[in-house]
Design an enzyme around this catalytic site. Structure first.
Site, PDB file in Angstrom:
ATOM      1  N   ARG A  81     -10.247   4.939 -18.871  1.00 20.26           N
ATOM      2  CA  ARG A  81     -10.432   4.762 -17.414  1.00 20.26           C
ATOM      3  C   ARG A  81      -9.801   5.951 -16.697  1.00 20.26           C
ATOM      4  O   ARG A  81      -8.644   6.295 -16.960  1.00 20.26           O
ATOM      5  CB  ARG A  81      -9.757   3.466 -17.006  1.00 20.26           C
ATOM      6  CG  ARG A  81     -10.028   3.025 -15.604  1.00 20.26           C
ATOM      7  CD  ARG A  81      -9.258   1.756 -15.285  1.00 20.26           C
ATOM      8  NE  ARG A  81      -9.788   0.556 -15.886  1.00 20.26           N
ATOM      9  CZ  ARG A  81      -9.143  -0.617 -15.925  1.00 20.26           C
ATOM     10  NH1 ARG A  81      -7.934  -0.732 -15.387  1.00 20.26           N
ATOM     11  NH2 ARG A  81      -9.696  -1.670 -16.484  1.00 20.26           N
ATOM     12  N   ARG A 150      -1.823   1.438  -9.796  1.00 22.69           N
ATOM     13  CA  ARG A 150      -3.148   1.810 -10.330  1.00 22.69           C
ATOM     14  C   ARG A 150      -3.921   2.684  -9.343  1.00 22.69           C
ATOM     15  O   ARG A 150      -3.416   3.033  -8.281  1.00 22.69           O
ATOM     16  CB  ARG A 150      -3.946   0.537 -10.602  1.00 22.69           C
ATOM     17  CG  ARG A 150      -3.292  -0.440 -11.570  1.00 22.69           C
ATOM     18  CD  ARG A 150      -3.358   0.086 -12.975  1.00 22.69           C
ATOM     19  NE  ARG A 150      -2.896  -0.902 -13.942  1.00 22.69           N
ATOM     20  CZ  ARG A 150      -3.665  -1.810 -14.540  1.00 22.69           C
ATOM     21  NH1 ARG A 150      -4.938  -1.917 -14.229  1.00 22.69           N
ATOM     22  NH2 ARG A 150      -3.171  -2.634 -15.442  1.00 22.69           N
ATOM     23  N   LYS A 216       1.049  -4.769 -13.480  1.00 25.46           N
ATOM     24  CA  LYS A 216       0.223  -3.820 -12.715  1.00 25.46           C
ATOM     25  C   LYS A 216       0.454  -3.971 -11.209  1.00 25.46           C
ATOM     26  O   LYS A 216       0.831  -5.054 -10.733  1.00 25.46           O
ATOM     27  CB  LYS A 216      -1.246  -4.034 -13.050  1.00 25.46           C
ATOM     28  CG  LYS A 216      -1.710  -5.450 -12.806  1.00 25.46           C
ATOM     29  CD  LYS A 216      -3.206  -5.637 -13.047  1.00 25.46           C
ATOM     30  CE  LYS A 216      -3.584  -5.792 -14.499  1.00 25.46           C
ATOM     31  NZ  LYS A 216      -4.956  -6.277 -14.713  1.00 25.46           N
ATOM     32  N   LYS A 218      -1.414  -2.825  -7.322  1.00 25.70           N
ATOM     33  CA  LYS A 218      -2.660  -2.266  -6.776  1.00 25.70           C
ATOM     34  C   LYS A 218      -2.577  -2.053  -5.267  1.00 25.70           C
ATOM     35  O   LYS A 218      -2.128  -2.939  -4.538  1.00 25.70           O
ATOM     36  CB  LYS A 218      -3.821  -3.201  -7.110  1.00 25.70           C
ATOM     37  CG  LYS A 218      -4.018  -3.345  -8.613  1.00 25.70           C
ATOM     38  CD  LYS A 218      -5.178  -4.225  -8.965  1.00 25.70           C
ATOM     39  CE  LYS A 218      -5.453  -4.163 -10.465  1.00 25.70           C
ATOM     40  NZ  LYS A 218      -6.562  -5.033 -10.856  1.00 25.70           N
ATOM     41  N   CYS A 437     -18.221  -8.226 -13.638  1.00 25.73           N
ATOM     42  CA  CYS A 437     -17.283  -7.436 -14.443  1.00 25.73           C
ATOM     43  C   CYS A 437     -17.944  -7.082 -15.769  1.00 25.73           C
ATOM     44  O   CYS A 437     -19.004  -7.593 -16.117  1.00 25.73           O
ATOM     45  CB  CYS A 437     -16.019  -8.235 -14.696  1.00 25.73           C
ATOM     46  SG  CYS A 437     -16.287  -9.591 -15.849  1.00 25.73           S
ATOM     47  N   CYS A 443     -14.893  -6.390 -23.490  1.00 27.75           N
ATOM     48  CA  CYS A 443     -13.650  -6.972 -22.985  1.00 27.75           C
ATOM     49  C   CYS A 443     -13.109  -8.027 -23.943  1.00 27.75           C
ATOM     50  O   CYS A 443     -13.782  -9.028 -24.217  1.00 27.75           O
ATOM     51  CB  CYS A 443     -13.862  -7.597 -21.608  1.00 27.75           C
ATOM     52  SG  CYS A 443     -12.336  -8.344 -21.010  1.00 27.75           S
ATOM     53  N   CYS A 482     -14.260 -14.326 -17.200  1.00 29.96           N
ATOM     54  CA  CYS A 482     -13.045 -15.142 -17.330  1.00 29.96           C
ATOM     55  C   CYS A 482     -12.348 -15.168 -15.975  1.00 29.96           C
ATOM     56  O   CYS A 482     -12.755 -14.453 -15.056  1.00 29.96           O
ATOM     57  CB  CYS A 482     -12.137 -14.588 -18.444  1.00 29.96           C
ATOM     58  SG  CYS A 482     -11.068 -13.240 -17.911  1.00 29.96           S
ATOM     59  N   CYS A 486     -11.846  -9.690 -12.378  1.00 32.82           N
ATOM     60  CA  CYS A 486     -12.052  -8.241 -12.254  1.00 32.82           C
ATOM     61  C   CYS A 486     -13.155  -7.855 -11.265  1.00 32.82           C
ATOM     62  O   CYS A 486     -13.154  -6.736 -10.770  1.00 32.82           O
ATOM     63  CB  CYS A 486     -12.330  -7.633 -13.622  1.00 32.82           C
ATOM     64  SG  CYS A 486     -10.936  -7.850 -14.741  1.00 32.82           S
TER      65      CYS A 486
END
Ligand code: SRM
Ligand code: SF4
Length: 572
Positions: A81, A150, A216, A218, A437, A443, A482, A486
């Site tokens: 990424r 991120r 994380k 954001k 996603c 994934c 899930c 995302c």
């Protein structure tokens, strides 16, 4: 610095905390294991560190069972990424990504919900040269994943193109300022020598510290009236305030996040709350202090409760604001009025400033590939070869060919025609407002399909839409494999979150401008039930809606979904 009255949750550190502590600032044994020839994978400890370098070890889940039967190791491969603040790439950088995906990846690019490129299917032996080529194009993958700040988002749709440039510069500066300072990335991937015995050896992370963040983090900046980055889903969101044509500053929102686990009430999606306003020159300092609060008081014991939203809820919003203002040494001003129109992209050509044009193209679920006769990847490559402006990846997984001169517009239009490339206008407005996603096959957390299935489901939903004359009605629809969220499903007017193969929880009622979460409507249903539910809901909406009423608002007014008293649908 640390306030003795505030406490981080007690408990033994999680395994990831221990790995980070042992890692010598994210080095671990990555350099060595990437050279290890006996397996295409790497050990789990190094994989945890790898994320901070912008990559995950994955395996092709379509091949998992077959390889197991054959007693082979999983089909290991890496996802990579890129860090791309505000989603802005030069035509040359687009060409480099395109070529690398072809040479070292699975031949496709994924434009992500955080405005960047992902490549899938990179083999261990090709990781270093891929990262080096990315570096040569003046991009990197540092901090694209991991327990750090991120990719910083920034509205890409040019309603106010004179402001975009300024806001984008702030996004870029924030991204650079909040980068980890360790040289680990440069040593592991770019062959930088570690200089022994010099002051550089005593490297420290002045902001993050040796353990980095508990989870994380954001940040996103929205430029009203567009909320294309879903500012309320960010740990830290900034909303640009424009006064008399100039950027006056930003409203500040904290504590948003989308992820949860099915059936676990201790995890939940949450919208960020607005806590005040500050001028542009203050946002760097403000972001740093917010991050240090999360660093000091976030949960380092239980990772599922480690995001900043839980820290805010545990300490209390007022306490966090007080702590923030103490750390800053100044007070936030009162938030200023703003108005969001939608969290979708608008498509097609629009004219910006200085006679330049911008074209937003619809890229279904962000997958740039040549598929079924639709040569999207080739066409974008050819456009990149002649384009002199920039590419802007949107947080809705689309792309804007930005800053096009009138002369180039003609040439680009010719290429669009040659390849049948589309701004999506032949699709329903519902499809143009859709996101999914990645999910299967790459994934590791997917419980159901998303990117590969949503287009198929939409074919069937479009029949219902057409029957009810709703083809031009924008309804935000999102699907994830899930509940990690995302594709920001909590903010879909209609959303599906994978529960098991072919089974989804269905959610309704988010606001069209991204300011209200949706709620669960049906649990664990398959395609047949999804379609029959939508048959009823969309036909009622067609008949009963008020003028200009959005679907998400309608389901609440019609009491199909009950809103909480404050209208935000915060978890209850
Ligand atoms: Fe995500 C984990 C893909 C945006 C919440 N996400 C993952 C991983 C890395 C799976 C894993 O941990 O093994 C997925 C890799 C799949 C693959 O094969 O590529 C993955 N996330 C994505 C992308 C590519 C989805 C897409 O189709 O565009 C997005 C990449 C963004 C980027 O460029 O940085 C992506 N992920 C998001 C978003 C949306 C956003 O940030 O605006 C969210 C919800 C917002 C939030 O963070 O609350 C999101 N991803 C998660 C979570 C849940 C985190 C949580 O604390 O609640 C996980 C799981 C985790 O971290 O443990 C996750
Ligand atoms: Fe994977 Fe779940 Fe994120 Fe989809 S939402 S990419 S299935 S982690």
């Amino acid at each position: 610095m640390v306030n003795p009255l505030l406490k981080a949750p007690e408990g033994p550190p999680s395994d990831v905390e221990e790995i980070k502590e042992r890692s010598n600032y994210l080095r671990g044994t990555l350099k060595e294991v990437m050279l290890e020839p006996l397996s295409a994978g790497i050990p789990d400890d190094d994989n945890r560190l790898m994320k901070h370098h912008g990559s995950y070890l994955q395996d092709d889940r379509d091949l998992r069972n077959e390889r197991q039967k054959q007693k082979l190791e999983p089909a290991y491969q890496f996802m990579l990424r890129v860090r791309l603040p505000g989603g802005v790439a030069t035509p040359n950088q687009w060409l480099v990504m395109d070529e690398l995906a072809e040479r070292n990846g699975n031949g496709t690019l994924k434009l992500t919900t955080r405005q960047t490129f992902q490549m899938h299917g990179i083999l261990k032996w090709n990781m270093k040269n891929t990262i080096q080529d990315i570096h040569k194009s003046l991009l990197d993958t540092i901090a694209a994943c991991g327990d750090v700040n991120r990719n910083v988002l920034c509205t890409s749709n040019p309603y106010q193109s004179e402001i975009h440039l300024e806001v984008y510069e702030w996004a870029k500066q924030l991204s650079n300022y909040l980068l980890p300072r360790t040289r680990a990335y440069h040593e592991v991937w770019l062959d930088e020598e570690k200089v022994a015995g010099t002051p550089e050896m005593d490297e420290v992370e002045p902001m993050y510290g040796p353990l980095y963040l508990p989870r994380k983090f954001k940040i996103g900046i929205a430029v009203p009236p567009t909320n294309d980055i879903d500012v309320f889903s960010q740990d830290l969101g900034f909303i640009a305030v424009v006064e008399e044509g100039r950027l006056a500053g930003f409203n500040v929102a904290i504590g948003g996040g989308m992820g949860s686990s099915h059936g676990d009430k201790e995890t939940y999606p949450q919208l960020a709350k607005i806590i005040g306003f500050c001028t542009p020159d203050k946002i760097q300092e403000l972001a740093e202090k917010v991050i240090t609060i999360q660093r000091d008081y976030g949960n380092r014991s239980v990772r599922k409760n480690a995001r900043f939203k839980y820290t805010v809820d545990r300490l209390g919003l007022e306490t966090v604001i007080e702590e923030l203002e103490n750390r800053l040494g100044w007070r936030l001003e009162e938030a200023k009025p703003f108005y969001f129109k939608s969290n979708n992209d608008r498509y097609g050509w629009v004219k910006g400033i200085q006679g330049k044009w911008h074209l937003t193209l619809f890229i279904q679920n962000g997958r740039v590939a040549d598929l079924n006769g639709y040569k999207l990847k080739t066409a974008l490559r050819e456009i990149a070869a002649i384009h002199t402006g920039e590419f802007r990846i949107t947080a809705n997984q689309n792309v804007i060919i930005a800053n096009v001169t009138s002369h180039k517009k003609k040439k680009i239009n010719e290429l669009l025609e040659q390849y049948g490339l589309t701004d999506g206008s032949q699709h329903s407005a519902l499809r143009r407002s859709s996101m999914a996603c990645v999910a299967l096959p790459t994934c590791g957390l997917a419980m159901a399909e998303a990117e590969r299935y949503l287009p198929v489901l939409l074919d069937k939903i479009e029949e219902i839409v057409d029957k009810n004359s709703l083809r031009d009605k924008e309804i935000t629809i999102r699907m994830t494999g899930c509940p990690n969220g995302c594709a920001r499903p909590g903010l879909g007017e209609i959303a599906f979150m994978g529960k098991a193969p072919g089974k989804y929880n269905m959610y309704l009622g988010a606001a069209f401008d991204g300011s209200r979460l949706n709620k669960m409507y049906r649990e664990n249903i398959g395609e047949e039930d999804i379609l029959s539910e939508l048959q009823v809901l969309l036909s009622r909406y067609a008949k009963e809606r008020h003028d200009g009423e959005h679907f998400g608002d309608y389901v609440i007014r019609a009491e199909i979904i009950k809103a909480t008293t404050d209208g935000t649908n915060f978890h209850d």
